[in-house]
Each structure stands twice: as C-alpha cells, then as structure tokens.
Design an enzyme around this catalytic site. Structure first.
Site, PDB file in Angstrom:
ATOM      1  N   CYS A  14       0.845  -1.196   0.000  1.00 62.10           N
ATOM      2  CA  CYS A  14       0.000   0.000   0.000  1.00 62.10           C
ATOM      3  C   CYS A  14       0.883   1.250   0.000  1.00 62.10           C
ATOM      4  CB  CYS A  14      -0.953  -0.005   1.194  1.00 62.10           C
ATOM      5  SG  CYS A  14      -2.369  -1.121   0.997  1.00 62.10           S
ATOM      6  N   ASP A  62      10.231  -6.446  -8.976  1.00 66.65           N
ATOM      7  CA  ASP A  62      10.571  -6.990  -7.666  1.00 66.65           C
ATOM      8  C   ASP A  62      11.977  -6.510  -7.282  1.00 66.65           C
ATOM      9  OD1 ASP A  62       9.475  -9.706  -5.929  1.00 66.65           O
ATOM     10  OD2 ASP A  62      11.522  -9.008  -5.576  1.00 66.65           O
ATOM     11  N   ASN A  82       1.863 -16.482  -3.837  1.00 63.73           N
ATOM     12  CA  ASN A  82       2.051 -17.198  -2.576  1.00 63.73           C
ATOM     13  C   ASN A  82       0.928 -16.805  -1.623  1.00 63.73           C
ATOM     14  OD1 ASN A  82       4.509 -18.571  -3.164  1.00 63.73           O
ATOM     15  ND2 ASN A  82       5.620 -16.644  -2.927  1.00 63.73           N
ATOM     16  N   GLY A  91       5.733 -19.181   1.826  1.00 66.85           N
ATOM     17  CA  GLY A  91       6.652 -18.055   1.654  1.00 66.85           C
ATOM     18  C   GLY A  91       6.014 -16.724   1.331  1.00 66.85           C
ATOM     19  N   THR A 100       5.533 -13.297   2.136  1.00 70.75           N
ATOM     20  CA  THR A 100       6.168 -12.379   3.089  1.00 70.75           C
ATOM     21  C   THR A 100       5.448 -11.041   3.152  1.00 70.75           C
ATOM     22  OG1 THR A 100       7.728 -11.658   1.385  1.00 70.75           O
ATOM     23  CG2 THR A 100       8.446 -13.430   2.857  1.00 70.75           C
ATOM     24  N   HIS A 145      -0.534 -10.345  -4.320  1.00 72.00           N
ATOM     25  CA  HIS A 145       0.355 -10.006  -5.440  1.00 72.00           C
ATOM     26  C   HIS A 145       0.634 -11.245  -6.271  1.00 72.00           C
ATOM     27  CE1 HIS A 145       2.903 -11.052  -1.972  1.00 72.00           C
ATOM     28  NE2 HIS A 145       3.765 -11.539  -2.840  1.00 72.00           N
ATOM     29  N   HIS A 185       3.460 -12.778  -8.850  1.00 74.45           N
ATOM     30  CA  HIS A 185       4.810 -12.687  -9.412  1.00 74.45           C
ATOM     31  C   HIS A 185       4.736 -13.065 -10.888  1.00 74.45           C
ATOM     32  CE1 HIS A 185       6.987 -12.837  -5.423  1.00 74.45           C
ATOM     33  NE2 HIS A 185       5.852 -13.397  -5.065  1.00 74.45           N
TER      34      HIS A 185
END
Ligand code: 5GP
Ligand code: ZN
Length: 111
Positions: A6, A29, A84, A90, A92, A97, A99
């Site tokens: 955010c 990333d 994830n 994993g 985090t 989101h 990837h």
C-alpha cells in the site's frame, strides 16, 4: 494501514513501475529471482487469495487481462505467474500479489 505494498501504491516507498492504472500497479521486484520479475498488485488492499470473494473477484480477472496485454507489449512469450498464499509457502508481504517470472528456462520443483 501498515502495508508495504500500500505504501508503494501511494508513493511513500519508491518502486520501478512497469504499468499503472486506477485498479492495478505493476512494478519490478526488488530482489529478482529471474531476469524479468514483476509484481502485479491490486490497488485495493486484499491480504491474499484468501480475501477473494464473489464481490471482489473481478479484480483477479482484470489482473490477468493486464498480464496478457503487458507481456504481448513487451515481447514476453513464455512466463510463469505465481501467487504465494500463507506463511508455509513463503508469503512475506500480506497484500495480494502475483509474481511474473520470465527471461530464462525454468524447471518445476518444490524444495
Ligand atoms: P512474497 O514472498 O510475499 O510472495 O513476495 C514478496 C515479494 O516482494 C518478494 O519477492 C520481495 O523481493 C518483494 N519485495 C519486498 N519488499 C519490496 C520493496 O520494497 N520493493 C519491491 N519492489 N519489492 C519488494
Ligand atoms: Zn496493502
């Protein structure tokens, strides 16, 4: 809300943007695991796939529309999308989101 993504959306934390509109942000990333490693996030905070409901699921379809367009626009023909969900696999950052990984040959294994 104390959410890293955010803060990236509202500009408090800088990012290298690939694409942005009123609903989604795509950025690089910070710790890439492939030559191309982008993150695609909804601007509306959802914690993970576990927050997707019949009320808000249209954003997920829209994210894949953006993926389809952006990969075509950038000549990316082969890519992998990963999301994830949960600590054991994993996740985090607790903001939904996806990837997008590309630019290399990939195997398929779970350590
Ligand atoms: P997760 O592990 O939750 O699936 O993915 C979070 C991703 O966010 C990781 O790949 C990590 O490298 C990336 N990340 C963490 N902090 C930042 C940041 O401040 N900026 C950017 N661009 N990416 C970040
Ligand atoms: Zn958030």
């Amino acid at each position: 809300m104390d959410c890293l993504f955010c803060k990236i959306i509202n500009g408090e934390i800088p990012s290298t943007k690939i694409y942005e509109d009123d609903k989604v942000l795509v950025f690089k990333d910070i710790n890439p695991i492939a030559p191309i490693h982008w993150l695609i996030i909804p601007k509306h905070h959802l914690t993970s796939v576990q927050d997707v409901t019949s009320e808000n699921s249209s954003i997920v379809a829209y994210i894949f529309e953006v993926v389809s367009k952006l990969t075509k626009d950038n000549g990316i023909e082969s890519y992998r999308i990963i999301t994830n969900c949960g600590d054991d696999v994993g996740q985090t950052v607790k903001h939904l989101h996806f990837h997008l990984l590309a630019g290399t040959k990939m195997g398929w294994s779970i350590e």
